[in-house]
Enzyme design. Structure first.
Site, PDB file in Angstrom:
ATOM      1  N   LYS A 110      -7.545   4.287 -48.083  1.00  0.00           N
ATOM      2  CA  LYS A 110      -6.818   3.976 -46.879  1.00  0.00           C
ATOM      3  C   LYS A 110      -5.442   4.635 -46.840  1.00  0.00           C
ATOM      4  O   LYS A 110      -4.812   4.684 -45.814  1.00  0.00           O
ATOM      5  CB  LYS A 110      -6.625   2.451 -46.796  1.00  0.00           C
ATOM      6  N   GLU A 144      -4.582  13.975 -48.107  1.00  0.00           N
ATOM      7  CA  GLU A 144      -4.399  12.925 -49.119  1.00  0.00           C
ATOM      8  C   GLU A 144      -2.929  12.541 -49.212  1.00  0.00           C
ATOM      9  O   GLU A 144      -2.044  13.398 -49.133  1.00  0.00           O
ATOM     10  CB  GLU A 144      -4.921  13.443 -50.469  1.00  0.00           C
ATOM     11  N   ASP A 145      -2.672  11.265 -49.395  1.00  0.00           N
ATOM     12  CA  ASP A 145      -1.280  10.812 -49.486  1.00  0.00           C
ATOM     13  C   ASP A 145      -0.651  11.183 -50.824  1.00  0.00           C
ATOM     14  O   ASP A 145       0.458  11.713 -50.864  1.00  0.00           O
ATOM     15  CB  ASP A 145      -1.171   9.302 -49.228  1.00  0.00           C
ATOM     16  N   ASP A 161      -2.133  11.966 -58.163  1.00  0.00           N
ATOM     17  CA  ASP A 161      -1.555  11.325 -59.343  1.00  0.00           C
ATOM     18  C   ASP A 161      -2.253  11.906 -60.588  1.00  0.00           C
ATOM     19  O   ASP A 161      -1.926  13.008 -61.024  1.00  0.00           O
ATOM     20  CB  ASP A 161      -1.779   9.818 -59.169  1.00  0.00           C
ATOM     21  N   LYS A 200       2.553  13.971 -57.950  1.00  0.00           N
ATOM     22  CA  LYS A 200       3.168  13.459 -59.190  1.00  0.00           C
ATOM     23  C   LYS A 200       2.602  14.251 -60.358  1.00  0.00           C
ATOM     24  O   LYS A 200       1.703  13.771 -61.069  1.00  0.00           O
ATOM     25  CB  LYS A 200       2.759  11.994 -59.385  1.00  0.00           C
ATOM     26  N   PHE A 212       6.800   4.089 -59.256  1.00  0.00           N
ATOM     27  CA  PHE A 212       5.788   3.459 -58.414  1.00  0.00           C
ATOM     28  C   PHE A 212       6.308   3.372 -56.987  1.00  0.00           C
ATOM     29  O   PHE A 212       7.183   2.581 -56.672  1.00  0.00           O
ATOM     30  CB  PHE A 212       5.371   2.085 -58.929  1.00  0.00           C
ATOM     31  N   ASP A 245       0.382   1.715 -50.884  1.00  0.00           N
ATOM     32  CA  ASP A 245       0.485   0.263 -51.006  1.00  0.00           C
ATOM     33  C   ASP A 245       0.775  -0.191 -52.432  1.00  0.00           C
ATOM     34  O   ASP A 245       0.622   0.567 -53.390  1.00  0.00           O
ATOM     35  CB  ASP A 245      -0.839  -0.382 -50.579  1.00  0.00           C
ATOM     36  N   ARG A 274       2.207  -0.558 -46.746  1.00  0.00           N
ATOM     37  CA  ARG A 274       1.681   0.683 -46.145  1.00  0.00           C
ATOM     38  C   ARG A 274       2.402   1.009 -44.840  1.00  0.00           C
ATOM     39  O   ARG A 274       2.476   2.158 -44.434  1.00  0.00           O
ATOM     40  CB  ARG A 274       0.181   0.538 -45.846  1.00  0.00           C
TER      41      ARG A 274
HETATM   42  C1  PRP Z   1      -4.773   6.393 -54.303  1.00  0.00           C
HETATM   43  C2  PRP Z   1      -4.405   7.608 -53.490  1.00  0.00           C
HETATM   44  C3  PRP Z   1      -5.412   8.628 -53.925  1.00  0.00           C
HETATM   45  C4  PRP Z   1      -5.645   8.297 -55.379  1.00  0.00           C
HETATM   46  C5  PRP Z   1      -4.832   9.220 -56.217  1.00  0.00           C
HETATM   47  O1  PRP Z   1      -5.754   5.711 -53.607  1.00  0.00           O
HETATM   48  O2  PRP Z   1      -4.471   7.347 -52.115  1.00  0.00           O
HETATM   49  O3  PRP Z   1      -6.615   8.527 -53.216  1.00  0.00           O
HETATM   50  O4  PRP Z   1      -5.246   6.937 -55.542  1.00  0.00           O
HETATM   51  O5  PRP Z   1      -4.935   8.895 -57.560  1.00  0.00           O
HETATM   52  P1  PRP Z   1      -5.474   9.874 -58.690  1.00  0.00           P
HETATM   53  O6  PRP Z   1      -4.886  11.242 -58.492  1.00  0.00           O
HETATM   54  O7  PRP Z   1      -4.967   9.226 -59.961  1.00  0.00           O
HETATM   55  O8  PRP Z   1      -6.970   9.875 -58.620  1.00  0.00           O
HETATM   56  P2  PRP Z   1      -6.186   4.216 -53.965  1.00  0.00           P
HETATM   57  O9  PRP Z   1      -7.372   4.290 -54.878  1.00  0.00           O
HETATM   58  O10 PRP Z   1      -4.994   3.449 -54.403  1.00  0.00           O
HETATM   59  O11 PRP Z   1      -6.743   3.656 -52.597  1.00  0.00           O
HETATM   60  P3  PRP Z   1      -5.986   3.436 -51.194  1.00  0.00           P
HETATM   61  O12 PRP Z   1      -5.737   4.807 -50.634  1.00  0.00           O
HETATM   62  O13 PRP Z   1      -6.968   2.650 -50.391  1.00  0.00           O
HETATM   63  O14 PRP Z   1      -4.694   2.686 -51.460  1.00  0.00           O
END
Ligand code: PRP
Length: 184
Positions: free
Chosen positions: A46, A102-103, A106, A135, A156, A163, A169
């Site tokens: 999301k 993608e937001d 990580d 990041k 964080f 979120d 969000r």
């Molecule tokens: C977060 C973010 C990416 C992912 C990145 O989503 O939006 O999709 O984690 O992390 P990574 O590079 O370590 O794989 P999350 O799973 O928190 O779901 P959300 O978008 O619904 O908050």
């Protein structure tokens, strides 16, 4: 308790985000405006909803949209466990150039798997990645970013789609959460 009491500092302001979104939309538009393939933007639910909505409005070229839901997080650390909760509507992407919106990037666990899935399993012609927040200090799997907003430190962050336990969000900026919020 209100949001302001939980935010230690603003990391990226609303104005800075707006400027980055316009820059990224310009880069995407430049790369795809003359392509003979259709353009498909795929938002990752999301977190990317806010970024996706803003970047769509800045793109002045024909495009289609789709969404994928993937989950990898539990609390504040990435578990590395990928769960695919929703596929795109289209089962075959061979008519499309795909840009994944993608937001945050990580560890790279989610995106390294997802980019391969779109290319190898769904046959996308090209797959590019647009990430607002990168990041790099947390990376475990190498992922090529084609369009990048900001490189950020290992803090964080919440807001602008990001979120903590599903809250924050809807903040229009990105802020660093005060530790007491996630340390209980
Ligand atoms: C977060 C973010 C990416 C992912 C990145 O989503 O939006 O999709 O984690 O992390 P990574 O590079 O370590 O794989 P999350 O799973 O928190 O779901 P959300 O978008 O619904 O908050």
């Amino acid at each position: 308790m209100n949001y302001e009491e939980c935010i230690e500092k603003v990391l990226v302001s609303e104005e800075e985000i707006k400027a980055a979104v316009e820059r990224l939309a310009g880069e995407i538009e430049r790369d795809f405006k003359d392509s003979d393939k259709k353009l498909l933007l795929i938002g990752i639910l999301k977190g990317s909803v806010v970024f996706m909505a803003d970047i769509l409005k800045k793109l002045n070229i024909p495009l289609e949209t789709d969404y994928i839901k993937v989950s990898s997080y539990g609390g504040t650390s990435s578990s590395g466990h990928i769960k695919l909760k929703a596929e795109p509507d289209r089962e075959d992407l061979s008519e499309y150039n795909v840009v994944v919106i993608e937001d945050i990037l990580d560890t790279g666990n989610t995106l390294s798997w997802l980019l391969g899935h779109l290319k190898d399993d769904l046959n996308a012609t090209t797959v590019k990645l647009c990430v607002l927040f990168n990041k790099p200090s947390r990376r475990k799997k190498e992922v090529k970013i084609d369009y990048e907003g900001f490189e950020i430190p290992d803090e964080f962050i919440v807001g602008y789609g990001l979120d903590y336990n599903e809250l924050y969000r809807n903040l229009p900026y990105v802020g660093v959460l005060k530790p007491f919020v996630y340390e209980g």
